[in-house]
Design an enzyme around this catalytic site. Structure first.
Site, mmCIF file in Angstrom:
data_model
loop_
_atom_site.group_PDB
_atom_site.id
_atom_site.type_symbol
_atom_site.label_atom_id
_atom_site.label_comp_id
_atom_site.label_asym_id
_atom_site.label_seq_id
_atom_site.Cartn_x
_atom_site.Cartn_y
_atom_site.Cartn_z
ATOM 1 C CG ASP A 67 -1.784 1.171 1.359
ATOM 2 O OD1 ASP A 67 -2.384 1.567 0.341
ATOM 3 O OD2 ASP A 67 -1.869 1.734 2.464
ATOM 4 C CG ASP A 120 -1.308 7.776 0.907
ATOM 5 O OD1 ASP A 120 -0.972 8.955 1.000
ATOM 6 O OD2 ASP A 120 -1.644 7.238 -0.178
#
Length: 223
Positions: free
Chosen positions: A13, A15
């Site tokens: 992922d 952020d």
């Protein structure tokens, strides 16, 4: 910590997992408060909601959600603010640069699967040099569905040219783990990002949990 056998690529992922974008996200929301004559809020009021993007920032700034009549207009304003400032304060988490360098040196491919829209993902990753070695970057609108749907993870696996069994996915949100499971990859929950102490990561069903980026290396069978 158990080692995952047969892994040839690590997907992440963005952020809260690879980069700390909370300061820029918070600044975009706090600018909205200032324009309305409201006092500024400290970063800590925003940080734990940064993984939820606009929805989280508007919740922190104005205590409202998608069901509010003004939500869409406020969201558009927030996104415009964020586009203007998103590369000013955002940096990789400590240890991420070394992690990615060691993956590449060890012959491991890596990539990104994020729910962030491409119009933000592309300029942001292009502004941070370490993303030059990524084998794939899949944004929230790269496929018809965003996470927790498995489509983005499946697309990253396809682009990277491997099977699901040869990939793991590291993320700091339950939807990352749900998407990874549904896509057939092994999953790793990242505790070092925006998760507060009350987050029940054990309930997510991840195959492993790490408390720092470099701990990911302990899961891999590589030199």
């Amino acid at each position: 910590m158990a080692v995952f056998a047969g892994v040839r690529a690590v997907l992440f992922d963005l952020d809260g997992t690879l980069i700390d974008s909370a300061p820029d996200l918070a600044a975009a929301a706090d600018t909205m408060r200032a324009s309305r004559g409201l006092p500024s809020l400290p970063l800590d009021r925003y940080r734990h909601l940064a993984g939820s993007g606009a929805r989280g920032m508007l919740r922190a700034a104005f205590d409202l959600g998608p069901d509010h009549v003004d939500y869409e207009a406020l969201k558009a304003e927030f996104l415009a603010n964020y586009m203007a400032c998103m590369t000013e304060r955002t940096l990789p988490f400590a240890g991420v640069a070394e992690l990615l360098s060691r993956l590449v040196d060890g012959g491991m491919r890596w990539g990104v699967v994020t729910n962030k829209a491409r119009r933000f993902t592309e300029p942001l990753t292009q502004s941070i040099r370490l993303f030059e070695t990524a084998s794939t970057i899949v944004s929230g609108d790269s496929t018809p569905h965003a996470k927790p749907h498995p489509a983005p993870v499946q697309e990253a696996v396809r682009q990277i040219g491997l099977t699901a069994e040869q990939c793991i996915y590291v993320g700091d949100d339950e939807r990352d783990i749900v998407a990874g499971h549904a896509a057939g990859v092994r999953t790793v929950a990242a505790r070092y990002g925006y998760l507060g102490p009350s987050a029940d990561v054990s309930s997510w069903g991840a195959h492993a949990v790490v408390t720092s980026p470099l701990q990911v290396l302990q899961l891999l069978d590589m030199p």
